[in-house]
Design a protein around this motif. Structure first.
Motif, PDB file in Angstrom:
ATOM      1  N   ARG A 118     -45.070 -70.647 -40.001  1.00 46.02           N
ATOM      2  CA  ARG A 118     -43.869 -70.536 -40.824  1.00 46.02           C
ATOM      3  C   ARG A 118     -43.317 -71.947 -40.965  1.00 46.02           C
ATOM      4  O   ARG A 118     -43.145 -72.646 -39.974  1.00 46.02           O
ATOM      5  N   ILE A 119     -43.056 -72.340 -42.197  1.00 42.79           N
ATOM      6  CA  ILE A 119     -42.530 -73.666 -42.472  1.00 42.79           C
ATOM      7  C   ILE A 119     -41.228 -73.513 -43.239  1.00 42.79           C
ATOM      8  O   ILE A 119     -41.105 -72.645 -44.104  1.00 42.79           O
ATOM      9  N   THR A 120     -40.261 -74.318 -42.876  1.00 47.21           N
ATOM     10  CA  THR A 120     -38.934 -74.244 -43.476  1.00 47.21           C
ATOM     11  C   THR A 120     -38.442 -75.657 -43.725  1.00 47.21           C
ATOM     12  O   THR A 120     -38.572 -76.523 -42.861  1.00 47.21           O
ATOM     13  N   SER A 121     -37.891 -75.888 -44.894  1.00 45.55           N
ATOM     14  CA  SER A 121     -37.293 -77.187 -45.179  1.00 45.55           C
ATOM     15  C   SER A 121     -35.778 -77.096 -45.010  1.00 45.55           C
ATOM     16  O   SER A 121     -35.214 -76.012 -44.936  1.00 45.55           O
ATOM     17  N   ARG A 122     -35.139 -78.249 -44.933  1.00 47.08           N
ATOM     18  CA  ARG A 122     -33.677 -78.306 -44.826  1.00 47.08           C
ATOM     19  C   ARG A 122     -33.068 -78.484 -46.213  1.00 47.08           C
ATOM     20  O   ARG A 122     -33.602 -79.210 -47.049  1.00 47.08           O
ATOM     21  N   GLY A 123     -31.938 -77.836 -46.408  1.00 43.87           N
ATOM     22  CA  GLY A 123     -31.213 -77.957 -47.670  1.00 43.87           C
ATOM     23  C   GLY A 123     -30.241 -79.121 -47.641  1.00 43.87           C
ATOM     24  O   GLY A 123     -30.137 -79.858 -46.648  1.00 43.87           O
ATOM     25  N   ASP A 124     -29.486 -79.291 -48.726  1.00 40.62           N
ATOM     26  CA  ASP A 124     -28.504 -80.367 -48.822  1.00 40.62           C
ATOM     27  C   ASP A 124     -27.451 -80.284 -47.726  1.00 40.62           C
ATOM     28  O   ASP A 124     -26.906 -81.299 -47.301  1.00 40.62           O
ATOM     29  N   ASP A 125     -27.169 -79.075 -47.258  1.00 41.19           N
ATOM     30  CA  ASP A 125     -26.163 -78.886 -46.212  1.00 41.19           C
ATOM     31  C   ASP A 125     -26.739 -79.062 -44.805  1.00 41.19           C
ATOM     32  O   ASP A 125     -26.034 -78.892 -43.810  1.00 41.19           O
TER      33      ASP A 125
ATOM     34  N   ALA B 223     -45.024 -75.721 -56.103  1.00 40.96           N
ATOM     35  CA  ALA B 223     -44.601 -74.652 -55.194  1.00 40.96           C
ATOM     36  C   ALA B 223     -43.200 -74.935 -54.654  1.00 40.96           C
ATOM     37  O   ALA B 223     -42.873 -76.064 -54.282  1.00 40.96           O
ATOM     38  N   ALA B 224     -42.372 -73.904 -54.603  1.00 39.55           N
ATOM     39  CA  ALA B 224     -40.974 -74.069 -54.176  1.00 39.55           C
ATOM     40  C   ALA B 224     -40.866 -74.649 -52.777  1.00 39.55           C
ATOM     41  O   ALA B 224     -40.046 -75.542 -52.535  1.00 39.55           O
ATOM     42  N   TRP B 225     -41.661 -74.157 -51.821  1.00 43.08           N
ATOM     43  CA  TRP B 225     -41.546 -74.666 -50.447  1.00 43.08           C
ATOM     44  C   TRP B 225     -41.900 -76.151 -50.397  1.00 43.08           C
ATOM     45  O   TRP B 225     -41.260 -76.912 -49.678  1.00 43.08           O
ATOM     46  N   TYR B 226     -42.896 -76.554 -51.173  1.00 42.90           N
ATOM     47  CA  TYR B 226     -43.301 -77.957 -51.176  1.00 42.90           C
ATOM     48  C   TYR B 226     -42.202 -78.834 -51.777  1.00 42.90           C
ATOM     49  O   TYR B 226     -41.853 -79.875 -51.217  1.00 42.90           O
ATOM     50  N   ARG B 227     -41.650 -78.414 -52.897  1.00 45.38           N
ATOM     51  CA  ARG B 227     -40.553 -79.178 -53.507  1.00 45.38           C
ATOM     52  C   ARG B 227     -39.387 -79.307 -52.530  1.00 45.38           C
ATOM     53  O   ARG B 227     -38.760 -80.360 -52.448  1.00 45.38           O
ATOM     54  N   GLY B 228     -39.112 -78.243 -51.772  1.00 46.46           N
ATOM     55  CA  GLY B 228     -38.043 -78.298 -50.778  1.00 46.46           C
ATOM     56  C   GLY B 228     -38.292 -79.333 -49.701  1.00 46.46           C
ATOM     57  O   GLY B 228     -37.367 -80.019 -49.256  1.00 46.46           O
ATOM     58  N   THR B 229     -39.533 -79.493 -49.295  1.00 43.43           N
ATOM     59  CA  THR B 229     -39.829 -80.496 -48.260  1.00 43.43           C
ATOM     60  C   THR B 229     -39.623 -81.908 -48.780  1.00 43.43           C
ATOM     61  O   THR B 229     -39.338 -82.811 -48.003  1.00 43.43           O
ATOM     62  N   ARG B 230     -39.746 -82.087 -50.068  1.00 39.51           N
ATOM     63  CA  ARG B 230     -39.613 -83.417 -50.662  1.00 39.51           C
ATOM     64  C   ARG B 230     -38.148 -83.838 -50.771  1.00 39.51           C
ATOM     65  O   ARG B 230     -37.855 -85.023 -50.850  1.00 39.51           O
TER      66      ARG B 230
END
Length: 125
Positions: free
Chosen positions: A19-26, A54-61
């Motif tokens: 399971r991989i999760t990126s951090r948001g602006d907050d 992919a959404a998860w990949y864009r989030g990691t960036r």
């Protein structure tokens, strides 16, 4: 040295899916996604099977920080672009782990996915 313990390398690198999760602006963790991971030496690598869209990949960036969990191992991580001179070795790791010749493995070792290869770096803070 990679910064990973042998237990973390075995737990994360040895499992089929993480399971991989990126951090948001907050700074909060976003929704997790299930992806494949491979171990190459003492490093862990991930790719987006669907390429950079992919959404998860864009989030990691966005913030280059997140969290992974697998096989009882939890770790905050930084996402770093991989050294693309390792792409052939990482391809071989994907083929060895997930089976050569399947459509999914062919896709994750294809050019669009290879362009998204990231090294997972454990957060030492």
């Amino acid at each position: 040295m990679s910064g990973w313990t042998e237990e973390q390398l075995d737990g994360i690198g040895g499992t089929g899916e993480i399971r991989i999760t990126s951090r948001g602006d907050d700074g909060e963790l976003r929704r997790s996604r299930i992806i494949w991971v491979v171990r190459e030496g003492d490093e862990l690598y991930v790719r987006s099977v669907n390429g950079s869209g992919a959404a998860w990949y864009r989030g990691t960036r966005d913030h280059l920080a997140g969290h992974v969990s697998a096989d009882g191992v939890e770790a905050d991580v930084a996402f770093e672009d991989a050294d693309h001179s390792l792409d052939d070795r990482i391809d071989a790791a994907y083929r060895a782990k997930y089976g050569a010749g399947s459509a999914a493995v062919d896709q994750i070792t294809g050019p669009d996915a290879r362009a998204t290869t990231m090294r997972l770096v454990p957060d030492q803070s």
